[in-house]
Design a protein around this motif. Structure first.
Motif, PDB file in Angstrom:
ATOM      1  N   UNK A  13       0.817  -1.217   0.000  1.00 51.90           N
ATOM      2  CA  UNK A  13       0.000   0.000   0.000  1.00 51.90           C
ATOM      3  C   UNK A  13       0.847   1.261   0.000  1.00 51.90           C
ATOM      4  N   UNK A  14       1.924   1.251   0.780  1.00 46.11           N
ATOM      5  CA  UNK A  14       2.808   2.417   0.832  1.00 46.11           C
ATOM      6  C   UNK A  14       3.522   2.631  -0.496  1.00 46.11           C
ATOM      7  N   UNK A  15       3.982   1.549  -1.128  1.00 46.79           N
ATOM      8  CA  UNK A  15       4.677   1.673  -2.411  1.00 46.79           C
ATOM      9  C   UNK A  15       3.721   2.151  -3.492  1.00 46.79           C
ATOM     10  N   UNK A  16       2.517   1.604  -3.526  1.00 42.69           N
ATOM     11  CA  UNK A  16       1.527   2.024  -4.527  1.00 42.69           C
ATOM     12  C   UNK A  16       1.147   3.490  -4.304  1.00 42.69           C
ATOM     13  N   UNK A  17       0.964   3.898  -3.051  1.00 44.87           N
ATOM     14  CA  UNK A  17       0.631   5.296  -2.757  1.00 44.87           C
ATOM     15  C   UNK A  17       1.750   6.221  -3.231  1.00 44.87           C
ATOM     16  N   UNK A  18       2.995   5.822  -3.017  1.00 40.29           N
ATOM     17  CA  UNK A  18       4.124   6.616  -3.473  1.00 40.29           C
ATOM     18  C   UNK A  18       4.171   6.659  -5.001  1.00 40.29           C
ATOM     19  N   UNK A  19       3.923   5.522  -5.642  1.00 34.72           N
ATOM     20  CA  UNK A  19       3.972   5.441  -7.107  1.00 34.72           C
ATOM     21  C   UNK A  19       2.931   6.338  -7.761  1.00 34.72           C
ATOM     22  N   UNK A  20       1.762   6.434  -7.143  1.00 35.94           N
ATOM     23  CA  UNK A  20       0.672   7.227  -7.711  1.00 35.94           C
ATOM     24  C   UNK A  20       0.448   8.534  -6.968  1.00 35.94           C
ATOM     25  N   UNK A  21       1.513   9.106  -6.411  1.00 36.82           N
ATOM     26  CA  UNK A  21       1.415  10.353  -5.655  1.00 36.82           C
ATOM     27  C   UNK A  21       0.860  11.469  -6.541  1.00 36.82           C
ATOM     28  N   UNK A  22      -0.050  12.269  -5.995  1.00 41.99           N
ATOM     29  CA  UNK A  22      -0.619  13.377  -6.769  1.00 41.99           C
ATOM     30  C   UNK A  22       0.494  14.314  -7.250  1.00 41.99           C
ATOM     31  N   UNK A  23       0.404  14.704  -8.506  1.00 46.38           N
ATOM     32  CA  UNK A  23       1.370  15.627  -9.075  1.00 46.38           C
ATOM     33  C   UNK A  23       2.616  14.971  -9.632  1.00 46.38           C
ATOM     34  N   UNK A  24       2.809  13.697  -9.379  1.00 49.72           N
ATOM     35  CA  UNK A  24       3.986  12.989  -9.894  1.00 49.72           C
ATOM     36  C   UNK A  24       3.659  12.380 -11.257  1.00 49.72           C
ATOM     37  N   UNK A  25       4.686  12.203 -12.065  1.00 48.73           N
ATOM     38  CA  UNK A  25       4.492  11.544 -13.357  1.00 48.73           C
ATOM     39  C   UNK A  25       4.017  10.115 -13.126  1.00 48.73           C
ATOM     40  N   UNK A  26       3.278   9.557 -14.058  1.00 49.15           N
ATOM     41  CA  UNK A  26       2.786   8.183 -13.893  1.00 49.15           C
ATOM     42  C   UNK A  26       3.942   7.182 -13.766  1.00 49.15           C
ATOM     43  N   UNK A  27       3.740   6.144 -12.965  1.00 53.40           N
ATOM     44  CA  UNK A  27       4.798   5.144 -12.824  1.00 53.40           C
ATOM     45  C   UNK A  27       4.891   4.262 -14.064  1.00 53.40           C
ATOM     46  N   UNK A  28       6.125   3.965 -14.458  1.00 54.53           N
ATOM     47  CA  UNK A  28       6.357   3.066 -15.586  1.00 54.53           C
ATOM     48  C   UNK A  28       6.742   1.683 -15.086  1.00 54.53           C
ATOM     49  N   UNK A  29       7.411   1.659 -13.915  1.00 54.60           N
ATOM     50  CA  UNK A  29       7.883   0.400 -13.342  1.00 54.60           C
ATOM     51  C   UNK A  29       8.256   0.650 -11.887  1.00 54.60           C
ATOM     52  N   UNK A  30       8.093  -0.384 -11.069  1.00 55.35           N
ATOM     53  CA  UNK A  30       8.526  -0.329  -9.667  1.00 55.35           C
ATOM     54  C   UNK A  30       9.648  -1.335  -9.508  1.00 55.35           C
ATOM     55  N   UNK A  31      10.795  -0.853  -9.047  1.00 55.08           N
ATOM     56  CA  UNK A  31      11.954  -1.716  -8.790  1.00 55.08           C
ATOM     57  C   UNK A  31      12.032  -1.908  -7.284  1.00 55.08           C
ATOM     58  N   UNK A  32      12.284  -3.147  -6.850  1.00 52.24           N
ATOM     59  CA  UNK A  32      12.246  -3.461  -5.424  1.00 52.24           C
ATOM     60  C   UNK A  32      13.328  -4.484  -5.093  1.00 52.24           C
ATOM     61  N   UNK A  33      13.917  -4.339  -3.923  1.00 52.65           N
ATOM     62  CA  UNK A  33      14.910  -5.321  -3.469  1.00 52.65           C
ATOM     63  C   UNK A  33      14.208  -6.640  -3.165  1.00 52.65           C
ATOM     64  N   UNK A  34      14.925  -7.739  -3.352  1.00 52.69           N
ATOM     65  CA  UNK A  34      14.355  -9.069  -3.154  1.00 52.69           C
ATOM     66  C   UNK A  34      13.802  -9.243  -1.734  1.00 52.69           C
ATOM     67  N   UNK A  35      14.567  -8.810  -0.722  1.00 51.50           N
ATOM     68  CA  UNK A  35      14.127  -8.993   0.671  1.00 51.50           C
ATOM     69  C   UNK A  35      12.831  -8.238   0.949  1.00 51.50           C
ATOM     70  N   UNK A  36      12.732  -7.014   0.429  1.00 51.83           N
ATOM     71  CA  UNK A  36      11.526  -6.221   0.646  1.00 51.83           C
ATOM     72  C   UNK A  36      10.349  -6.832  -0.106  1.00 51.83           C
ATOM     73  N   UNK A  37      10.603  -7.333  -1.295  1.00 52.33           N
ATOM     74  CA  UNK A  37       9.549  -7.989  -2.073  1.00 52.33           C
ATOM     75  C   UNK A  37       9.024  -9.217  -1.333  1.00 52.33           C
ATOM     76  N   UNK A  38       9.917 -10.004  -0.774  1.00 52.36           N
ATOM     77  CA  UNK A  38       9.501 -11.193  -0.024  1.00 52.36           C
ATOM     78  C   UNK A  38       8.660 -10.816   1.190  1.00 52.36           C
ATOM     79  N   UNK A  39       9.066  -9.774   1.915  1.00 51.63           N
ATOM     80  CA  UNK A  39       8.283  -9.314   3.070  1.00 51.63           C
ATOM     81  C   UNK A  39       6.924  -8.795   2.629  1.00 51.63           C
ATOM     82  N   UNK A  40       6.900  -8.047   1.516  1.00 49.66           N
ATOM     83  CA  UNK A  40       5.649  -7.503   1.001  1.00 49.66           C
ATOM     84  C   UNK A  40       4.697  -8.641   0.622  1.00 49.66           C
ATOM     85  N   UNK A  41       5.200  -9.636  -0.105  1.00 50.03           N
ATOM     86  CA  UNK A  41       4.360 -10.760  -0.518  1.00 50.03           C
ATOM     87  C   UNK A  41       3.850 -11.551   0.679  1.00 50.03           C
TER      88      UNK A  41
END
Length: 90
Positions: A13-41
């Motif tokens: 939720x925090x990463x998606x909120x950051x990716x779609x922050x008002x006023x920011x350009x649209x996200x093209x891709x989210x890059x994430x460290x393996x450890x953080x991805x595993x915790x997120x999943x």
């Protein structure tokens, strides 16, 4: 005494909120460290986790491509690659 309670972090939720922050350009891709991805999943309900793993995208309705990148710094552990102005169709 405070009535504020600690709430478990919502990594996705925090990463998606950051990716779609008002006023920011649209996200093209989210890059994430393996450890953080595993915790997120691990935090996600099984159906949501299966969707993210199966299609390699995070967020809805369409989602943003999710790329595991071990070369990212430990903190914050992710980065949002945004579309460049000339990539956006007018």
């Amino acid at each position: 005494m405070s009535s504020v309670h600690w709430v478990r972090p919502d990594i996705a939720g925090d990463i998606v909120a950051f990716a779609f922050a008002p006023g920011a350009a649209p996200p093209r891709e989210i890059r994430i460290r393996k450890e953080l991805c595993e915790r997120m999943l691990a935090q996600m309900p099984s159906d949501e986790r299966a969707t993210v793993v199966g299609c390699g995208r995070l967020g809805s309705p369409v989602g943003v491509p999710l790329v595991v990148d071990p070369d990212l710094p430990v903190f914050p552990g992710f980065e949002v690659v945004r579309t460049r102005p000339w990539d956006v169709a007018a």
